[in-house]
Enzyme design. Structure first.
Site, PDB file in Angstrom:
ATOM      1  N   LYS C  81      38.744 173.099  60.694  1.00 44.35           N
ATOM      2  CA  LYS C  81      39.887 173.961  60.369  1.00 44.35           C
ATOM      3  C   LYS C  81      41.159 173.156  60.544  1.00 44.35           C
ATOM      4  O   LYS C  81      41.316 172.455  61.535  1.00 44.35           O
ATOM      5  CB  LYS C  81      39.883 175.181  61.297  1.00 44.35           C
ATOM      6  CG  LYS C  81      40.966 176.220  60.986  1.00 44.35           C
ATOM      7  CD  LYS C  81      40.841 177.439  61.916  1.00 44.35           C
ATOM      8  CE  LYS C  81      41.863 178.515  61.579  1.00 44.35           C
ATOM      9  NZ  LYS C  81      41.732 179.698  62.461  1.00 44.35           N
ATOM     10  N   SER C 156      41.383 184.178  60.264  1.00 50.02           N
ATOM     11  CA  SER C 156      42.115 183.094  59.637  1.00 50.02           C
ATOM     12  C   SER C 156      41.257 181.879  59.299  1.00 50.02           C
ATOM     13  O   SER C 156      41.673 181.045  58.485  1.00 50.02           O
ATOM     14  CB  SER C 156      43.266 182.661  60.549  1.00 50.02           C
ATOM     15  OG  SER C 156      42.758 182.146  61.762  1.00 50.02           O
ATOM     16  N   SER C 180      39.342 185.546  64.456  1.00 52.88           N
ATOM     17  CA  SER C 180      39.463 184.598  63.345  1.00 52.88           C
ATOM     18  C   SER C 180      38.254 183.705  63.110  1.00 52.88           C
ATOM     19  O   SER C 180      38.221 182.981  62.111  1.00 52.88           O
ATOM     20  CB  SER C 180      40.702 183.720  63.529  1.00 52.88           C
ATOM     21  OG  SER C 180      41.855 184.456  63.224  1.00 52.88           O
TER      22      SER C 180
END
Ligand SMILES: [Mg+2]
Ligand SMILES: [Zn+2]
Lengths: 474, 101, 483
Positions: C81, C156, C180
């Site tokens: 990420k 997210s 997330s």
């Protein structure tokens, strides 16, 4: 009308640690810009602070020296405001749980003693330095994240003199505790001064102003003298004092209002989620308490008791820990601690100040200073020669005996040799001889001076005086 | 999940708060945020119905205490590395528009 | 035998092949890169892939293996990420304000992956600064759900989940502040684990809300989750909030069967508003667990309905301070101004996206003079109540079973104009972050539209073994879902 003055101080003190408060960068002064910085003190995304243990110890030690209550539970908070010298745009400080609360500093203004009460002492981080240029500002973050201790007083002081005395006393204590170098040139101590005036018969305090970021004690003193008068003048003319931040202009000798920072006081304090609370055990605190150094007041009393010197001497010597240390080392080696004290208070301090040096840089070892005192005491050299020897020692750090020998300063106490010189002097100065005989006894002094001149300063002036008087009186 | 929330009683001064946060907003954004934030604040106002007397605030999930670092220096970043990301620099410094005090 | 399509493999399958010498890391990485090349135009999971660098890492891993090196991830490509600092690479946080930023250090989890020999694949997309639940808040691109590209992958960590689901990565790292990791894992049919707060170092993770953030794995199955968790866990002196505790052998928790397990069913998570198909999928999973020998008990988490309110106050308050450092002085983008204040305001106006600005303003507001007690302090107290709820619940059970989300993935654009509706979607995940406990989402079937459903298993603090055990037993019995 009579006015009363109320002053409170927030003093920021740079702690003497090896590293910064949240990272392992060196805590040093004077390196090239932006060379003592890392991801943490630059506030890089993803970096996290880790608390320096020594910074905690020094803050708590200060609290103990100043008689504060030590909070067993303390925490850190973020204080938010945007400024280019502050990398994270929040300062990590302590809001509601500082390390120390209460306490006080004893001051003495011309014999009037008083205790200035403290509100709190907390630990926070310093910011970087801005350098303002014509069209831009440049930032050096070397200082950013160095540990800073903030000592806040109650509004307890009533004159510039009290404030000056407070700062001196505080500096003495901090130096004794080896908490900070207290080097003013390097900005080790900086303060914000809150000050208000009110008519003597008025109960409630007047509106205060805050003089920001003062870094010399003399400056604080002068700024306060000016600000107090300014406020009184405003009030006298029926004007109003605005609560505002002011800046001291040292050259012009005036304070001026700073541009009001918009919404400056909405700091949005927030417990810092990246740092854990500090819980000090009683055990830890007592251990630190036991390790407290002797403080200036105690040292003064001990110097008087142990070396039998006057209070005045003790006060002068103890004002600077390093000087007191130097004195004690010498006094222990000498049979005449009071004479040693005289030498330090006059010659040593004079020479240091003339050369703009600290006692740490003195080349004369305590042993050699004692040796010099001894040379005078046993009449090997006279006082004028001793001062000459001292000056050379100050330059080179040499052994006084070597200098005396090298310069041939050994005092002439041999009466025959002196008598021969006297005969010559009396012949050369019949006028003075006449004066003396006509009752102007002062003329003898002049004649001794001439003997000293002929002996190149080596004659024992006492012996010369006695011999001259004997001759002229006969 | 319930949508039973009152509308927020206090008006949020979006302009003031945006200034505190140093974020410029255009008028359209300000108006949109005004409405959205008021709706959100109206929703979070439900917390006021809870009795939290005597409850300690929780700043950390698991408060560990006394996490310290020894006072030993480590080398700092190379000057060039530390300055590498700076949008503007001059003479080894980070440069910003002139600060007016 | 047919050449294996390595991009479809799991960590444990591939490591097994690598150890046997049946394939090379270079072959695996080539397959994964080809898969990215073929699919990512559609999925838009990646913001950055350096093909050459990946292959180079793979070759080095192969050489290391030949030289006798071992490593739980040796030669396995993992997607990251883009909120984690990787030395020498950009770290965009899917934000324009990070333009021009190059990381000069490795996050601790990245160092740990390197130690285990992982091949760091490209960086994957996310909601800007991890603020969002759909990955629509990325300033760079909108990532799509591989099961149906009209739908969001969640957020997210939407890029992390989409990449794994689409076989564009073997596994990935995400971060979880309010769900997330678990929510996008549920939306994309992956396994997503949020470790207990303090289990994994946050050093190098660009902070959203420091007291809530945790890094965790998104994987194809539960065994991979255990492997990756073990690789990244452990004390780090650079993170004062990381816990100094030995890391268990998480794989040993992976046992079939649930005899003796007590699983709590919190009534507050099975309420009106949960999509009936989601409810049905979760109910079936619960039944499955019972059939594996688990005993289920009713538990109460009475303050659940206040979790979203408390969460958005706390998270955004912390975020408002955490994101103050993006000012254009030391790194990142800068829009010039007449003085620093003007420069900050313009830089942050143009550098931050709308959701980030909204959250910073909300967080600033709740901390501002006169509002602290009413919002922030109160939310912190509610946080205590929520943690107490869990502590009490875990007195009577080993783990809790809930839906991960009230609904399956929603359509791209569906909730974009309504932030509050978007926030409310996180109702079942934020509680674990507030309480600091661990949780995992495992796939438990599909809706009639063919969108995955997630079963959330929450465990007590530092009991990742509990949730891994339940998740594994369930997964073994129910079978893994495949794209
Ligand atoms: Mg301060
Ligand atoms: Zn540093």
């Amino acid at each position: 009308m009579n006015y009363k003055v109320t002053i409170g101080l927030e003093t920021h003190v740079q702690l003497k640690t090896n590293t910064k408060v949240w990272c392992s960068c060196a805590n040093v002064y004077g390196h090239p810009p932006n060379t003592d910085i890392c991801l943490i003190c630059l506030g890089y995304p993803g970096s996290l602070p880790v608390l320096n243990k020594e910074a905690v110890r020094l803050t708590v030690m200060t609290g103990l020296m100043l008689g504060c209550n030590i909070n067993t539970y303390s925490k850190f908070d973020r204080k938010s405001y945007f400024y280019p010298d502050m990398p994270k745009n929040y300062q990590i400080s302590q809001y509601d749980k500082p390390f120390c609360e209460g306490g006080g500093v004893e001051i003495d203004v011309d014999g009037d003693r008083k205790r200035v009460s403290l509100t709190r002492i907390h630990l926070e981080e310093d910011v970087g330095k801005n350098i303002h240029h014509e069209s831009a500002s440049l930032i050096d973050f070397n200082r950013a994240g160095t540990p800073l201790m903030e000592i806040v007083t109650e509004p307890d002081m009533e004159s510039a003199d009290e404030v000056f005395a407070y700062l001196l006393a505080l500096k003495q204590i901090l130096t004794y505790g080896a908490v900070s170098d207290c080097n003013l040139e390097q900005g080790n101590i900086r303060c914000d001064v809150n000050c208000s005036v009110r008519p003597a018969d008025q109960k409630e305090l007047g509106t205060k102003t805050e003089i920001k970021n003062m870094n010399t004690f003399k400056g604080v003193y002068r700024a306060l003298k000016h600000e107090i008068q300014r406020q009184i003048d405003v009030v006298e003319k029926g004007g109003v004092i605005h609560q505002e931040a002011r800046r001291w202009d040292d050259l012009a000798g005036v304070t001026t209002a700073m541009r009001p920072k918009e919404y400056a006081h909405d700091y949005r304090y927030l417990p810092d989620p990246d740092l854990m609370s500090v819980v000090l055990s009683d055990e830890q605190v007592s251990k630190w308490r036991e390790a407290l150094p002797e403080l200036p007041a105690a040292r003064r009393s001990r110097l008087v008791a142990e070396y039998n010197i006057p209070e005045y001497d003790a006060k002068v010597l103890a004002a600077d820990k390093a000087i007191a240390d130097y004195y004690e080392e010498a006094a222990r080696l000498s049979d005449h601690p009071k004479v040693v004290s005289n030498w330090i208070m006059t010659e040593v301090l004079r020479a240091l100040s003339e050369h703009d040096r600290g006692i740490q840089q003195i080349k004369i070892s305590p042993q050699y200073l004692v040796d010099l005192v001894k040379l005078v005491d046993d009449k090997t050299i006279n006082m004028p020669s001793a001062k000459e020897v001292f000056n050379q020692m100050f330059e080179t750090g040499e052994n006084p005996s070597t200098i005396v020998e090298h310069k041939g300063l050994v005092q002439v106490s041999d009466t025959d040799a002196i008598d021969a010189l006297i005969v010559q002097v009396l012949e050369e100065h019949p006028q003075s001889v006449g004066d003396y005989r006509n009752g102007k006894k002062n003329a003898a002094q002049f004649l001794v001076g001439q003997v000293m001149r002929l002996s190149k300063g080596k004659a024992n002036p006492q012996i010369a005086m006695e011999a001259i008087q004997k001759k002229l009186n006969s | 999940m319930s949508k039973a929330y009152s509308s927020h009683t206090e008006k949020i001064d979006v302009e003031y708060v945006a200034h505190l946060a140093r974020i410029k907003l255009n008028e359209e954004e300000r108006e949109r945020f005004q409405a959205q934030l008021e709706e959100i604040l109206g929703y979070v106002d439900q917390l006021k119905t809870l009795n939290v007397e005597g409850v300690d605030p929780m700043a950390h999930p698991f408060p560990i205490q006394n996490v310290f670092r020894e006072d030993k220096t480590c080398p700092s970043l190379d000057h060039e590395v530390a300055m590498k990301n700076a949008p503007q620099k001059r003479n080894g410094h980070f440069m910003v528009p002139k600060i007016v005090e | 035998m047919n050449p294996y399509s390595y991009q479809k493999g799991t960590i444990h399958e591939l490591v097994n092949l690598l150890e046997k010498g049946a394939c090379t890391s270079e072959e695996i990485v080539t397959d994964v890169l080809d898969s990215i090349g073929a699919l990512d135009k559609k999925i838009q999971a990646y913001v950055f892939v350096d093909r050459e660098a990946c292959l180079e890492q793979a070759q080095m891993a192969d050489q290391a293996r030949q030289a006798g090196k071992k490593g739980s991830l040796l030669g396995v490509p993992i997607a990251i990420k883009d909120v984690l600092n990787v030395k020498g690479d950009p770290c965009t946080c899917a934000s324009k304000i990070m333009e021009g930023y190059t990381a000069s250090y490795d996050a601790t989890v990245i160092s740990r992956l390197r130690e285990e020999g992982a091949v760091l694949l490209g960086r994957v997309n996310m909601d800007e600064f991890a603020m969002g639940s759909s990955t629509e808040n990325s300033a760079l691109k909108v990532t799509r759900n591989p099961w149906n590209t009209d739908y969001v992958p969640g957020g997210s960590s939407g890029g992390s989940a989409a990449a794994v689901a689409a076989d564009e990565a073997i596994a990935s790292l995400g971060s979880d502040t309010g769900g997330s990791i678990r929510q996008p894992a549920a939306f994309c049919g992956c396994v997503g684990l949020k470790p207990t707060y303090g289990r994994v170092s946050r050093y190098g993770l660009v902070a959203y809300a420091s007291s809530l953030d945790q890094i965790g794995p998104i994987t194809k199955d539960v065994r991979d989750s255990a492997i990756l968790l073990e690789a990244i866990s452990g004390y780090d002196q650079m993170d004062s909030t990381s816990v100094d505790m030995a890391v268990p052998d998480f794989q040993s928790a992976l046992k079939e069967g649930l005899e003796g397990a007590r699983l709590g069913l919190p009534a507050e998570y099975f309420v009106e508003g949960v999509d009936p198909e989601v409810r049905e999928g979760v109910d079936k999973a619960i039944e499955q667990c019972r059939s594996l020998g688990a005993e289920t008990v009713e538990v109460d988490l009475p303050h659940t309905s206040h979790a979203i309110a408390a969460y958005y106050i706390i998270a955004n308050a912390e975020a408002s301070a955490n994101l103050a450092r993006f000012d254009g002085v030391r790194y990142g983008a800068r829009i010039d101004g007449k003085d620093p204040i003007d420069m900050y305001a313009k830089t942050r106006e143009q550098g931050f996206g709308e959701e980030v600005k909204r959250r910073i303003i909300l967080g600033t507001y709740v901390l501002s003079s006169g509002y602290y007690d009413a919002y922030y302090l109160r939310a912190q107290k509610v946080r205590t109540l929520i943690r107490n709820d869990f502590e009490k619940a875990f007195e009577s059970c080993d783990a809790l079973l809930t839906p991960t989300t009230p609904t399956a993935a929603f359509a791209v654009g569906e909730k974009k104009g309504d932030p509050l509706q978007m926030y409310l979607n996180d109702v079942f995940t934020v509680t674990a972050n507030l309480a600091g406990i661990c949780g995992i989402s495992v796939p438990c079937g599909f809706t009639s539209k063919g969108l995955p459903i997630g079963l959330q298993i929450l465990g007590p603090a530092y009991k990742e073994e509990n949730v891994l055990n339940v998740a594994y037993a369930y997964e073994q019995a129910a079978g893994r879902s495949k794209v």
